[in-house]
Design a protein around this motif. Structure first.
Motif, PDB file in Angstrom:
ATOM      1  N   GLU A 143       0.856  -1.157  -0.082  1.00  0.00           N
ATOM      2  CA  GLU A 143      -0.012   0.119  -0.164  1.00  0.00           C
ATOM      3  C   GLU A 143       0.786   1.165  -0.051  1.00  0.00           C
ATOM      4  OE1 GLU A 143      -3.438   1.966  -0.407  1.00  0.00           O
ATOM      5  OE2 GLU A 143      -3.319  -0.224  -0.151  1.00  0.00           O
ATOM      6  N   GLY A 144       1.785   1.216   0.792  1.00  0.00           N
ATOM      7  CA  GLY A 144       2.829   2.509   1.026  1.00  0.00           C
ATOM      8  C   GLY A 144       3.216   2.441  -0.406  1.00  0.00           C
ATOM      9  N   VAL A 145       4.079   1.503  -1.060  1.00  0.00           N
ATOM     10  CA  VAL A 145       4.500   1.835  -2.279  1.00  0.00           C
ATOM     11  C   VAL A 145       3.675   2.114  -3.473  1.00  0.00           C
ATOM     12  CG1 VAL A 145       5.688   0.516  -4.355  1.00  0.00           C
ATOM     13  CG2 VAL A 145       6.470   0.043  -1.802  1.00  0.00           C
ATOM     14  N   LEU A 146       2.515   1.611  -3.513  1.00  0.00           N
ATOM     15  CA  LEU A 146       1.572   2.164  -4.287  1.00  0.00           C
ATOM     16  C   LEU A 146       1.140   3.611  -4.322  1.00  0.00           C
ATOM     17  CD1 LEU A 146      -0.859   1.338  -6.684  1.00  0.00           C
ATOM     18  CD2 LEU A 146      -2.188   0.959  -4.510  1.00  0.00           C
ATOM     19  N   ASN A 147       0.823   4.110  -3.295  1.00  0.00           N
ATOM     20  CA  ASN A 147       0.636   5.461  -2.777  1.00  0.00           C
ATOM     21  C   ASN A 147       1.881   6.468  -3.452  1.00  0.00           C
ATOM     22  OD1 ASN A 147      -1.744   5.052  -1.606  1.00  0.00           O
ATOM     23  ND2 ASN A 147      -1.053   4.859   0.486  1.00  0.00           N
ATOM     24  N   LYS A 148       3.136   5.714  -3.227  1.00  0.00           N
ATOM     25  CA  LYS A 148       4.174   6.685  -3.484  1.00  0.00           C
ATOM     26  C   LYS A 148       4.585   6.647  -4.918  1.00  0.00           C
ATOM     27  CE  LYS A 148       6.618   5.906   0.893  1.00  0.00           C
ATOM     28  NZ  LYS A 148       5.397   5.622   1.719  1.00  0.00           N
ATOM     29  N   VAL A 149       4.059   5.469  -5.572  1.00  0.00           N
ATOM     30  CA  VAL A 149       4.216   5.297  -7.171  1.00  0.00           C
ATOM     31  C   VAL A 149       3.192   6.361  -7.500  1.00  0.00           C
ATOM     32  CG1 VAL A 149       3.451   3.929  -8.983  1.00  0.00           C
ATOM     33  CG2 VAL A 149       5.334   3.291  -7.322  1.00  0.00           C
ATOM     34  N   GLN A 150       1.659   6.295  -7.125  1.00  0.00           N
ATOM     35  CA  GLN A 150       0.876   7.069  -7.818  1.00  0.00           C
ATOM     36  C   GLN A 150       1.061   8.693  -7.280  1.00  0.00           C
ATOM     37  OE1 GLN A 150      -2.256   5.440  -5.562  1.00  0.00           O
ATOM     38  NE2 GLN A 150      -3.184   4.062  -7.199  1.00  0.00           N
ATOM     39  N   LYS A 151       1.946   8.814  -6.540  1.00  0.00           N
ATOM     40  CA  LYS A 151       2.406  10.407  -6.420  1.00  0.00           C
ATOM     41  C   LYS A 151       3.163  10.857  -7.494  1.00  0.00           C
ATOM     42  CE  LYS A 151       5.292  13.439  -3.520  1.00  0.00           C
ATOM     43  NZ  LYS A 151       4.456  14.547  -3.662  1.00  0.00           N
ATOM     44  N   ARG A 152       4.078   9.843  -8.123  1.00  0.00           N
ATOM     45  CA  ARG A 152       4.783  10.074  -9.124  1.00  0.00           C
ATOM     46  C   ARG A 152       4.257  10.070 -10.563  1.00  0.00           C
ATOM     47  NH1 ARG A 152       9.393  12.668  -7.063  1.00  0.00           N
ATOM     48  NH2 ARG A 152      10.145  11.380  -5.641  1.00  0.00           N
ATOM     49  N   THR A 153       3.189   9.400 -10.991  1.00  0.00           N
ATOM     50  CA  THR A 153       2.771   8.728 -12.204  1.00  0.00           C
ATOM     51  C   THR A 153       1.493   8.314 -12.014  1.00  0.00           C
ATOM     52  OG1 THR A 153       3.474   7.767 -14.280  1.00  0.00           O
ATOM     53  CG2 THR A 153       3.876   6.660 -12.288  1.00  0.00           C
ATOM     54  N   SER A 154       0.556   8.425 -13.118  1.00  0.00           N
ATOM     55  CA  SER A 154      -0.618   7.966 -13.434  1.00  0.00           C
ATOM     56  C   SER A 154      -0.624   6.832 -14.333  1.00  0.00           C
ATOM     57  CB  SER A 154      -1.599   8.919 -13.889  1.00  0.00           C
ATOM     58  OG  SER A 154      -1.173   9.544 -15.200  1.00  0.00           O
ATOM     59  N   LEU A 155       0.635   6.393 -14.958  1.00  0.00           N
ATOM     60  CA  LEU A 155       0.817   5.293 -15.696  1.00  0.00           C
ATOM     61  C   LEU A 155       0.156   3.820 -15.011  1.00  0.00           C
ATOM     62  CD1 LEU A 155       4.359   5.603 -16.916  1.00  0.00           C
ATOM     63  CD2 LEU A 155       2.586   6.064 -18.088  1.00  0.00           C
ATOM     64  N   LYS A 156      -0.669   3.452 -15.633  1.00  0.00           N
ATOM     65  CA  LYS A 156      -1.352   2.126 -15.299  1.00  0.00           C
ATOM     66  C   LYS A 156      -0.139   0.996 -15.031  1.00  0.00           C
ATOM     67  CE  LYS A 156      -5.148   0.138 -14.116  1.00  0.00           C
ATOM     68  NZ  LYS A 156      -6.022   0.644 -12.840  1.00  0.00           N
ATOM     69  N   ILE A 157       0.763   0.911 -15.800  1.00  0.00           N
ATOM     70  CA  ILE A 157       1.757  -0.084 -15.862  1.00  0.00           C
ATOM     71  C   ILE A 157       2.497   0.158 -14.568  1.00  0.00           C
ATOM     72  CG2 ILE A 157       1.810  -0.535 -18.342  1.00  0.00           C
ATOM     73  CD1 ILE A 157       4.635   1.014 -18.207  1.00  0.00           C
ATOM     74  N   ALA A 158       2.621   1.466 -13.911  1.00  0.00           N
ATOM     75  CA  ALA A 158       3.252   1.493 -12.998  1.00  0.00           C
ATOM     76  C   ALA A 158       2.482   1.031 -11.544  1.00  0.00           C
ATOM     77  CB  ALA A 158       3.800   3.028 -12.582  1.00  0.00           C
ATOM     78  N   GLU A 159       1.245   1.405 -11.505  1.00  0.00           N
ATOM     79  CA  GLU A 159       0.399   1.253 -10.624  1.00  0.00           C
ATOM     80  C   GLU A 159       0.273  -0.265 -10.317  1.00  0.00           C
ATOM     81  OE1 GLU A 159      -4.476   1.086 -10.125  1.00  0.00           O
ATOM     82  OE2 GLU A 159      -3.491   3.159 -10.855  1.00  0.00           O
ATOM     83  N   ILE A 160      -0.192  -1.250 -11.485  1.00  0.00           N
ATOM     84  CA  ILE A 160       0.019  -2.668 -11.302  1.00  0.00           C
ATOM     85  C   ILE A 160       1.119  -3.101 -10.796  1.00  0.00           C
ATOM     86  CG2 ILE A 160      -0.411  -4.614 -12.775  1.00  0.00           C
ATOM     87  CD1 ILE A 160      -3.017  -2.930 -12.073  1.00  0.00           C
ATOM     88  N   SER A 161       2.221  -2.681 -11.562  1.00  0.00           N
ATOM     89  CA  SER A 161       3.716  -3.207 -10.921  1.00  0.00           C
ATOM     90  C   SER A 161       3.722  -3.179  -9.442  1.00  0.00           C
ATOM     91  CB  SER A 161       4.426  -2.421 -11.707  1.00  0.00           C
ATOM     92  OG  SER A 161       4.797  -2.779 -13.075  1.00  0.00           O
ATOM     93  N   ALA A 162       3.260  -2.043  -8.821  1.00  0.00           N
ATOM     94  CA  ALA A 162       3.523  -1.660  -7.497  1.00  0.00           C
ATOM     95  C   ALA A 162       2.570  -2.672  -6.626  1.00  0.00           C
ATOM     96  CB  ALA A 162       2.973  -0.363  -7.423  1.00  0.00           C
ATOM     97  N   ILE A 163       1.221  -2.819  -7.397  1.00  0.00           N
ATOM     98  CA  ILE A 163       0.439  -3.804  -6.405  1.00  0.00           C
ATOM     99  C   ILE A 163       0.862  -5.337  -6.456  1.00  0.00           C
ATOM    100  CG2 ILE A 163      -1.878  -4.988  -6.679  1.00  0.00           C
ATOM    101  CD1 ILE A 163      -3.059  -2.416  -7.911  1.00  0.00           C
ATOM    102  N   PHE A 164       1.626  -5.503  -7.722  1.00  0.00           N
ATOM    103  CA  PHE A 164       2.085  -7.060  -7.521  1.00  0.00           C
ATOM    104  C   PHE A 164       3.594  -7.462  -7.441  1.00  0.00           C
ATOM    105  CE2 PHE A 164      -1.865  -7.258  -9.972  1.00  0.00           C
ATOM    106  CZ  PHE A 164      -2.324  -8.722  -9.735  1.00  0.00           C
ATOM    107  N   HIS A 165       4.260  -6.148  -7.223  1.00  0.00           N
ATOM    108  CA  HIS A 165       6.050  -6.479  -7.313  1.00  0.00           C
ATOM    109  C   HIS A 165       6.484  -7.190  -5.992  1.00  0.00           C
ATOM    110  CE1 HIS A 165       5.914  -3.451  -3.900  1.00  0.00           C
ATOM    111  NE2 HIS A 165       7.233  -3.686  -3.807  1.00  0.00           N
ATOM    112  N   ASP A 166       5.671  -7.179  -4.945  1.00  0.00           N
ATOM    113  CA  ASP A 166       6.200  -7.846  -3.749  1.00  0.00           C
ATOM    114  C   ASP A 166       5.334  -8.963  -3.446  1.00  0.00           C
ATOM    115  OD1 ASP A 166       8.779  -6.819  -3.378  1.00  0.00           O
ATOM    116  OD2 ASP A 166       8.375  -5.813  -1.714  1.00  0.00           O
ATOM    117  N   LEU A 167       4.272  -9.440  -4.327  1.00  0.00           N
ATOM    118  CA  LEU A 167       3.390 -10.268  -3.886  1.00  0.00           C
ATOM    119  C   LEU A 167       3.827 -11.716  -3.737  1.00  0.00           C
ATOM    120  CD1 LEU A 167       0.403 -10.032  -3.377  1.00  0.00           C
ATOM    121  CD2 LEU A 167      -0.172 -10.978  -5.748  1.00  0.00           C
ATOM    122  N   GLY A 168       5.073 -11.921  -4.496  1.00  0.00           N
ATOM    123  CA  GLY A 168       5.784 -13.240  -4.230  1.00  0.00           C
ATOM    124  C   GLY A 168       6.376 -13.397  -3.267  1.00  0.00           C
TER     125      GLY A 168
END
Length: 797
Positions: A21-46
């Motif tokens: 959630e923290g990474v997602l919020n910080k990414v959204q502060k930087r950009t509205s790119l959907k690829i960045a938002e989805i990457s943030a949600i899934f990046h550490d799911l592993g």
């Protein structure tokens, strides 16, 4: 097995859901790119991987699969298979977005790869597939639905062990929108890794946000006060003021038409630094609180601009290999005396500000700016998010390699358009940024095919009328017509002059030979890159003091004196060189119009071998530039006549050079081709100063005396870092190492050699740390002649 999904962790003391959630919020502060938002949600799911969770609790064994990045990609693809409608919406029907998301998630702890050679590493993929076949408990779907409120049709991972088969890179599809695909992938990756590191370190406040309003107001007030003091009635200051006012008016009108890329062409000595800052202030006035990145080609000029900026602002951040960060140094000392968690956190926070350019006013180098713009590297791209919403001031743009003039200008044009930034290019010798139609050209290297939206920078000043003004008609160029003009002939010519002379030669060896011929003269100074920065600065300051007192001084230098150094000689000598270098050298002649005309002597130096010294340096396309200047500058020419000649020169470059072609360690590469083929790693190897062209670089620390133990102190910090497993303490030691190197930097000599055996001797022959050696024999260096070692004399200075 962890049955309560809320207990999954990303770090020893942090819940996974909180981190994502923290990474997602910080990414959204930087950009509205959907690829960045989805990457943030899934990046550490592993990190749901049970073995990773055990690893966090120090229960991990080596034979267990504990990785998470590829597993995160796997969870995203499983989601897509079970949620085709949502997956389609995310990708917007464009497979390029799939490739980008997969690459960003898979490599967020590394560097972006070449997509055309495989987005995923086959060995790592097979390791994951083996792990999946063991049917581990991986509640990705439940975690997303419950913890992240990312609602979707639940999916199961066990039936999808071959799911990576859906990834198949299509180069032709990528090329349809290659530039946008490349830039958005790179920016989304940069936004994610910056947010990931920021969140992990609990750095939730952005320094830029805290300071930008005060910085904007302070700059405006300081410039107004400074310009009030400039109201001198001298002709030169009148014109400087007129140039500044006209440039500000020009950019003001262009901004109203939503333009973002501008060029400022003004004569040397026209006060471009203050004009550039006034332009930035006008952008801030019209468009809002934008930060400023001021980029220059050489460290010596960054120091000059820093001196000006320090008088205008209380808070600036210089970022280069030499720049000192006083706040960081104070925090380092504080932590050494008071080792509290709070002091350590403040230290790490300040270091992160510097690493990421999280500051309202940055002064930096071309290397930092241009290498970041095309980088694929994790550590370098941390800065890129802070290139957004910025005013990028680029002074002495002509110092870029000519084949890159248009490439980087067009790159900036698109970057500013995508990221709400502005850029101003400035120089006295402005290149022609028009992309010339060269007829039939392969599409994959055709700049018009890549930069489809490109428009030339907007001229905010009509320079012709200023170049023709008498106050900027300060010198005449005289040609020495002698086909056998050797060092001794040059020495005799200089001896005949009664006034101070600056002699600019092409090689270190040439400067040394001339110095040997003239060193008996009173006040004769040698200057080249074989001197440590501390001594270079002293020599330039000594020369200025003699000039101010109207005492005769002879300064023999390589081209390091050319661009941006504020020094004024009545007589300048210049060996054969391309036109921009001639104009830059001549810009040190009668710079402040103290006399009717200064004298510039232009000649072709001949080596003992009979070869032209210039042709040893300017090879390949450089030879074409020499031919041009021989043809166009063959009789006496006044400064005002050079404007039309330089326009002709830059048009010649546009027609004859291949845009974006560049040298690397591996050989030639075409930067346009790299973008078209999604070759992030290949383009990321770009170096502004490539080793194979200018020789391999070695760094030597030159001790003040044999009791100087600075290098040993540096090694002590390094060994202390190796001995601790504490991440924060290792990070602290890394900061201490960087600070120590910067303190040593004024005595670090950078030597380029084509052959390793020509490198100077150094201590601890088998121990070289941080790419820095210690010069073994202090007798090999002195203040008068620098490094007394032959073998690299033809390497450019």
């Amino acid at each position: 097995m962890v049955s309560d999904i809320s207990k999954y962790k990303s770090h020893p003391n942090k819940k996974l859901s909180v981190h994502i959630e923290g990474v997602l919020n910080k990414v959204q502060k930087r950009t509205s790119l959907k690829i960045a938002e989805i990457s943030a949600i899934f990046h550490d799911l592993g990190k749901i991987n049970p073995h990773f969770q055990k690893k966090l609790n120090d229960q991990f064994t080596d034979n267990e699969y504990s990785k998470h990045s590829y597993l995160s990609v796997y969870s995203f693809l499983c989601f897509g298979k079970s949620n085709p409608k949502e997956f389609k919406d995310i990708l917007k029907g464009d497979l390029s977005n799939l490739w980008s998301i997969v690459a960003i998630i898979a490599h967020h702890h590394g560097n972006l790869p070449n997509f055309n050679r495989g987005i995923l590493n086959e060995t790592l993929k097979r390791s994951l597939e083996k792990f999946i076949l063991t049917k581990p408990y991986l509640p990705f779907s439940q975690f997303l639905n419950i913890e992240m409120e990312f609602l979707h049709e639940e999916f199961s991972q066990n039936e999808n062990s071959n799911i990576f088969d859906v990834i198949s890179f299509d180069n032709e599809k990528w090329k349809e929108n290659a530039l946008i695909n490349f830039m958005q992938t790179q920016f989304a990756f940069a936004a994610l890794i910056e947010a990931d590191k920021r969140d992990a370190a609990e750095l939730n406040n952005f320094y830029f946000d805290l300071k930008i309003e005060n910085s904007v107001n302070e700059l405006s007030a300081s410039l107004s006060e400074t310009f009030e003091k400039f109201k001198s009635e001298t002709p030169l200051n009148k014109l400087r003021t007129e140039i500044r006012i006209e440039a500000v008016k020009g950019i003001s009108e262009a901004l109203k038409n939503d333009k973002r890329l501008f060029e400022l062409t003004a004569p040397t000595g026209a006060g471009k630094t203050f004009t550039l800052l006034a332009l930035a202030e006008e952008i801030q006035r019209q468009k809002g609180n934008y930060g400023i990145i001021y980029a220059l080609p050489f460290l010596s000029i960054t120091e000059q601009v820093q001196e000006i900026a320090n008088k205008l602002l209380n808070d600036i951040l210089p970022v280069s290999s030499k720049s000192q960060n006083e706040r960081l140094e104070k925090l380092q000392k504080l932590y050494e005396t008071e080792q509290t968690k709070e002091n350590l956190k403040e230290l790490l926070k300040e270091d992160f500000i510097q690493q990421t350019f999280d500051h309202p006013f940055i002064i930096t180098t071309f290397v930092q700016l241009f290498e970041t713009l095309v980088s694929n590297r994790n550590s370098t791209l941390l800065k890129l998010p802070n290139f957004k919403n910025r005013i990028i001031l680029i002074d002495e743009i002509q110092a870029l390699p000519p084949k890159l003039y248009i490439f980087f200008t067009a790159w900036l044009d698109e970057f500013c358009r995508l990221n709400n930034s502005f850029a101003v290019l400035s120089t006295a010798t402005m290149p022609d940024f028009k992309i010339v139609n060269k007829g039939k050209m392969l599409n994959y290297i055709n700049p018009k095919e890549l930069f489809k939206n490109y428009k030339k920078p907007i001229k905010i000043l009509e320079p012709e009328k200023f170049f023709s003004q008498d106050v900027f008609n300060r010198y005449q160029i005289n040609i020495i017509k002698d086909n056998n003009f050797a060092i001794n002939d040059l020495g005799k010519h200089v001896q005949e002059q009664e006034q101070s002379c600056l002699i600019v030669l092409n090689t270190i060896d040439d400067t040394k030979q001339l110095y040997e011929y003239l060193e008996e003269l009173e006040n004769c100074i040698l200057l080249n890159t074989n001197f440590i920065p501390e001594d270079r600065s002293k020599k330039i300051e000594t020369a200025k003091q003699h000039l101010d007192k109207n005492e005769r001084i002879i300064l023999i230098s390589t081209q390091l004196i050319e661009a941006g150094v504020d020094i004024d000689f009545p007589i300048v000598y210049r060996d054969l060189c391309p036109l921009p270098s001639l104009i830059q050298s001549a810009g040190r002649c009668n710079r402040n119009k103290k006399r009717q005309f200064g004298q510039v002597w232009f000649f072709e130096l001949i080596k003992e071998s009979g070869k032209h010294s210039a042709e040893l340096i300017y090879r390949n396309e450089g030879k074409q530039f020499l031919s041009f200047v021989r043809q166009e500058v063959k009789t006496t020419i006044l400064e005002k006549d050079l404007f039309n000649i330089q326009k002709k020169f830059f048009n010649y470059i546009s027609v004859n050079l291949t845009i974006g072609e560049y040298e690397t360690k591996e050989g030639k590469m075409n930067m346009i081709e790299c973008v078209n083929n999604a070759e992030f790693d290949t383009l990321g190897k770009f170096q502004l100063i490539p080793e194979n062209k200018f020789g391999k670089q070695y760094q030597y620390y030159v001790r003040r005396d044999y009791n100087d133990n600075s290098y040993d102190e540096l090694l002590d910090i390094m060994f202390n870092s190796i001995e601790t497993n504490d991440y924060e303490k290792r990070k602290k030691n890394k900061i201490a190492i960087n600070l120590k190197i910067k303190k040593m930097s004024n005595r670090i000599l950078q030597v380029r050699v084509y052959n390793d055996k020509d490198a100077p001797n150094f201590e601890n022959i088998n121990k070289e740390y941080f790419n820095i050696r210690v010069l073994r024999d202090l007798e090999d260096y002195n203040f008068e002649t620098g490094l007394n070692k032959k073998g690299f004399s033809v390497v450019p200075a």
